[in-house]
Design a protein around this motif. Structure first.
Motif, PDB file in Angstrom:
ATOM      1  N   ALA A 153      42.917 -10.126  -3.139  1.00  0.00           N
ATOM      2  CA  ALA A 153      43.943  -9.532  -1.934  1.00  0.00           C
ATOM      3  C   ALA A 153      45.695 -10.935  -2.456  1.00  0.00           C
ATOM      4  N   VAL A 154      44.986 -11.812  -2.944  1.00  0.00           N
ATOM      5  CA  VAL A 154      46.042 -13.168  -3.522  1.00  0.00           C
ATOM      6  C   VAL A 154      46.370 -12.271  -4.373  1.00  0.00           C
ATOM      7  N   GLY A 155      46.638 -11.088  -5.429  1.00  0.00           N
ATOM      8  CA  GLY A 155      47.157 -10.843  -6.639  1.00  0.00           C
ATOM      9  C   GLY A 155      48.075 -10.200  -6.079  1.00  0.00           C
ATOM     10  N   HIS A 156      48.522  -9.602  -5.061  1.00  0.00           N
ATOM     11  CA  HIS A 156      49.079  -8.271  -4.422  1.00  0.00           C
ATOM     12  C   HIS A 156      49.547  -8.781  -3.192  1.00  0.00           C
ATOM     13  N   ILE A 157      49.416  -9.603  -2.246  1.00  0.00           N
ATOM     14  CA  ILE A 157      50.545 -10.047  -0.860  1.00  0.00           C
ATOM     15  C   ILE A 157      51.557 -10.244  -1.594  1.00  0.00           C
ATOM     16  N   ALA A 158      52.738  -9.251  -0.855  1.00  0.00           N
ATOM     17  CA  ALA A 158      53.769 -10.530  -1.149  1.00  0.00           C
ATOM     18  C   ALA A 158      54.457 -10.102  -2.334  1.00  0.00           C
ATOM     19  N   ALA A 159      53.939  -9.286  -3.186  1.00  0.00           N
ATOM     20  CA  ALA A 159      54.151  -9.380  -4.636  1.00  0.00           C
ATOM     21  C   ALA A 159      55.217  -8.694  -4.976  1.00  0.00           C
ATOM     22  N   GLU A 160      55.583  -7.664  -3.778  1.00  0.00           N
ATOM     23  CA  GLU A 160      57.284  -7.189  -4.105  1.00  0.00           C
ATOM     24  C   GLU A 160      58.676  -7.996  -3.733  1.00  0.00           C
ATOM     25  N   GLU A 161      57.496  -9.112  -3.476  1.00  0.00           N
ATOM     26  CA  GLU A 161      58.966 -10.707  -2.849  1.00  0.00           C
ATOM     27  C   GLU A 161      59.602 -11.739  -4.347  1.00  0.00           C
ATOM     28  N   ARG A 162      58.690 -11.505  -5.785  1.00  0.00           N
ATOM     29  CA  ARG A 162      58.536 -11.486  -6.433  1.00  0.00           C
ATOM     30  C   ARG A 162      60.432 -12.018  -7.629  1.00  0.00           C
ATOM     31  N   GLY A 163      60.537 -11.156  -7.927  1.00  0.00           N
ATOM     32  CA  GLY A 163      62.303 -10.899  -7.627  1.00  0.00           C
ATOM     33  C   GLY A 163      62.787 -11.658  -8.000  1.00  0.00           C
ATOM     34  N   ARG A 164      62.541 -11.805  -6.011  1.00  0.00           N
ATOM     35  CA  ARG A 164      63.573 -12.385  -5.457  1.00  0.00           C
ATOM     36  C   ARG A 164      63.612 -14.034  -4.872  1.00  0.00           C
ATOM     37  N   TRP A 165      62.439 -14.453  -5.990  1.00  0.00           N
ATOM     38  CA  TRP A 165      62.763 -16.212  -5.643  1.00  0.00           C
ATOM     39  C   TRP A 165      62.879 -16.717  -6.858  1.00  0.00           C
ATOM     40  N   ARG A 166      62.663 -18.008  -7.275  1.00  0.00           N
ATOM     41  CA  ARG A 166      62.481 -19.262  -8.104  1.00  0.00           C
ATOM     42  C   ARG A 166      60.744 -19.743  -7.776  1.00  0.00           C
ATOM     43  N   LEU A 167      60.181 -19.703  -8.969  1.00  0.00           N
ATOM     44  CA  LEU A 167      59.044 -20.655  -8.753  1.00  0.00           C
ATOM     45  C   LEU A 167      58.067 -19.607  -7.653  1.00  0.00           C
ATOM     46  N   PHE A 168      57.689 -18.279  -7.588  1.00  0.00           N
ATOM     47  CA  PHE A 168      56.974 -17.576  -7.069  1.00  0.00           C
ATOM     48  C   PHE A 168      55.553 -17.765  -8.154  1.00  0.00           C
ATOM     49  N   ASP A 169      55.379 -17.938  -8.832  1.00  0.00           N
ATOM     50  CA  ASP A 169      53.797 -17.656  -9.627  1.00  0.00           C
ATOM     51  C   ASP A 169      53.515 -19.326  -9.272  1.00  0.00           C
ATOM     52  N   ALA A 170      54.372 -20.605  -8.635  1.00  0.00           N
ATOM     53  CA  ALA A 170      53.374 -21.853  -8.347  1.00  0.00           C
ATOM     54  C   ALA A 170      53.325 -21.364  -7.263  1.00  0.00           C
ATOM     55  N   PHE A 171      53.688 -21.094  -5.880  1.00  0.00           N
ATOM     56  CA  PHE A 171      53.494 -21.269  -4.688  1.00  0.00           C
ATOM     57  C   PHE A 171      52.714 -19.970  -4.310  1.00  0.00           C
ATOM     58  N   ASN A 172      53.137 -18.781  -3.956  1.00  0.00           N
ATOM     59  CA  ASN A 172      52.963 -17.529  -4.112  1.00  0.00           C
ATOM     60  C   ASN A 172      51.177 -17.357  -3.236  1.00  0.00           C
ATOM     61  N   ALA A 173      50.590 -17.612  -4.255  1.00  0.00           N
ATOM     62  CA  ALA A 173      48.917 -17.293  -4.386  1.00  0.00           C
ATOM     63  C   ALA A 173      48.657 -18.394  -3.470  1.00  0.00           C
ATOM     64  N   ARG A 174      49.173 -19.244  -3.229  1.00  0.00           N
ATOM     65  CA  ARG A 174      48.893 -20.223  -1.711  1.00  0.00           C
ATOM     66  C   ARG A 174      49.552 -20.115  -0.310  1.00  0.00           C
ATOM     67  N   ASN A 175      50.833 -18.818  -0.423  1.00  0.00           N
ATOM     68  CA  ASN A 175      50.945 -18.564   0.348  1.00  0.00           C
ATOM     69  C   ASN A 175      50.010 -17.743   1.189  1.00  0.00           C
ATOM     70  N   ALA A 176      49.978 -16.496   0.157  1.00  0.00           N
ATOM     71  CA  ALA A 176      48.406 -15.680  -0.013  1.00  0.00           C
ATOM     72  C   ALA A 176      47.291 -16.033   0.724  1.00  0.00           C
ATOM     73  N   THR A 177      47.111 -16.819   0.401  1.00  0.00           N
ATOM     74  CA  THR A 177      45.664 -18.018   0.751  1.00  0.00           C
ATOM     75  C   THR A 177      45.638 -17.950   2.268  1.00  0.00           C
ATOM     76  N   VAL A 178      46.445 -18.627   2.322  1.00  0.00           N
ATOM     77  CA  VAL A 178      46.745 -19.417   3.926  1.00  0.00           C
ATOM     78  C   VAL A 178      46.851 -18.283   5.118  1.00  0.00           C
ATOM     79  N   ALA A 179      47.804 -17.042   4.938  1.00  0.00           N
ATOM     80  CA  ALA A 179      48.663 -16.564   5.253  1.00  0.00           C
ATOM     81  C   ALA A 179      47.267 -15.671   5.278  1.00  0.00           C
ATOM     82  N   PHE A 180      46.337 -14.899   4.726  1.00  0.00           N
ATOM     83  CA  PHE A 180      44.938 -14.659   4.606  1.00  0.00           C
ATOM     84  C   PHE A 180      43.818 -14.986   5.320  1.00  0.00           C
ATOM     85  N   THR A 181      43.494 -16.049   5.203  1.00  0.00           N
ATOM     86  CA  THR A 181      42.835 -16.531   6.281  1.00  0.00           C
ATOM     87  C   THR A 181      43.445 -16.637   7.779  1.00  0.00           C
ATOM     88  N   GLU A 182      44.746 -16.875   8.257  1.00  0.00           N
ATOM     89  CA  GLU A 182      45.217 -17.111   9.648  1.00  0.00           C
ATOM     90  C   GLU A 182      44.898 -15.466   9.868  1.00  0.00           C
TER      91      GLU A 182
END
Length: 346
Positions: free
Chosen positions: A313-342
């Protein structure tokens, strides 16, 4: 302006040294600086540090750059990047609010050297005392410059949960920072003491302007505090608002979204985010952060409902936001992990 400094070196490597400023000792003339220094005995370096000679006075070092966004309100814009040996940890926004009696600093950077540079910037503008350092949350890029200011007489004000959270995390934070920015840049950096803990709401009167503080339930982190300057209408949001830099989740995605919605009622006209900006209209300036959190929660909830595994799941959660932010690859996977667990416990 002249300031007192002492050269501190790592005990295990005398070649790794840094001139550490003693911010409480400064003067327009070198002889006055020396007189003030003569009245001070001892320098606290910690067992891992040794002083390479006695303290001395010199011309003041570089100031941190600030822009005045409103009368008496100054903001330093940190680099939108991860901490490294190029930026030496200068990656978070820092604010200074000047009243008629005293000055408050909001957040303090990743290391003592940043706090020293904040002090110089203040002294170049006013001789008023720095009475408070307000920490918007526990993350290292916001807290570790504070001690340079507390040594000059400022009190640290923070969320009631920050002292415990920092005690639990400080060793890991400092170890990580040492690897990222280099041990020499971290010399003199120690966890700040919290002098006033805020739960609920509080006020700080700087003279002619009152800062209204609010401690929030878990959102971006478990220790978020916002500051509203009554005189200018500027809201200092810490990392509850990001601009350009992908939001980093260390709390609860649903809690963060709820807090952002409630913050819209604060009556502010401008907001200083924790990263990016340095100043945005409010509440419009929080829209991008709110949108990202909505997408993050939506995708995480859908993945849980489909019975997906976290690793898939972490590979596609919030993937549509990639082009809108800097440092997406540095933080999104962790964000997805926290959100999924929640969402698994929703």
């Amino acid at each position: 302006m002249f300031e007192a400094v002492v050269t501190l070196c790592l005990a295990l490597s005398r070649e790794m040294c840094r001139e550490v400023a003693l911010p409480g000792i400064w003067a327009a003339k070198v002889e006055d600086c020396r007189a003030a220094l003569a009245a001070v005995s001892g320098v606290t370096g910690g067992p891992e540090l040794v002083a390479d000679g006695p303290p001395r006075c010199r011309e003041a070092g570089p100031e941190l750059a600030f822009d005045e966004i409103a009368p008496g309100v100054l903001v330093h814009r940190g680099e939108v990047a991860e901490a490294d040996r190029g930026n030496l940890g200068d990656i978070a926004n820092i604010a200074v609010v000047i009243g008629t009696r005293s000055v408050a600093v909001i957040d303090s950077g990743s290391a003592r050297w940043i706090g020293e540079a904040v002090w110089r910037a203040i002294r170049a503008r006013t001789a008023l005392p720095v009475s408070h350092v307000i920490l918007t949350h526990v993350h290292p890029d916001h807290v570790f410059g504070a001690t340079a200011l507390t040594e000059a007489g400022a009190m640290v004000v923070a969320h009631a949960g920050l002292a415990r959270a920092l005690a639990d995390r400080q060793a890991g934070y400092l170890d990580s920072l040492g690897r990222l920015i280099g041990p020499a840049a971290l010399i003199g950096t120690v966890p700040p003491p919290v002098g006033r803990a805020v739960s609920g709401e509080a006020e700080i009167d700087l003279g002619g302007r009152v800062l209204r503080l609010r401690a929030w339930p878990p959102a971006h982190s478990g220790t978020d505090v916002t500051v509203l300057d009554s005189a200018s209408g500027v809201l200092f949001a810490g990392d509850l608002v990001f601009d350009g830099h992908l939001p980093a989740l260390d709390g609860t995605v649903r809690g963060w979204a709820a807090v952002l919605e409630e913050m819209r009622q604060d009556g502010a006209s401008l907001v200083v985010p924790g990263h990016g900006g340095p100043v945005l209209p409010w509440p419009a300036g929080g829209a991008a952060t709110a949108r990202y959190l909505e997408v993050l929660a939506r995708d995480a909830r859908a993945a849980v409902a489909k019975g997906e595994r976290l690793g898939d799941a972490v590979g596609h959660i919030a993937a549509e936001e990639r082009g809108r932010w800097r440092l997406f690859d540095a933080f999104n996977a962790r964000n997805a992990t926290v959100a999924f667990t929640e969402m698994e416990w929703e």
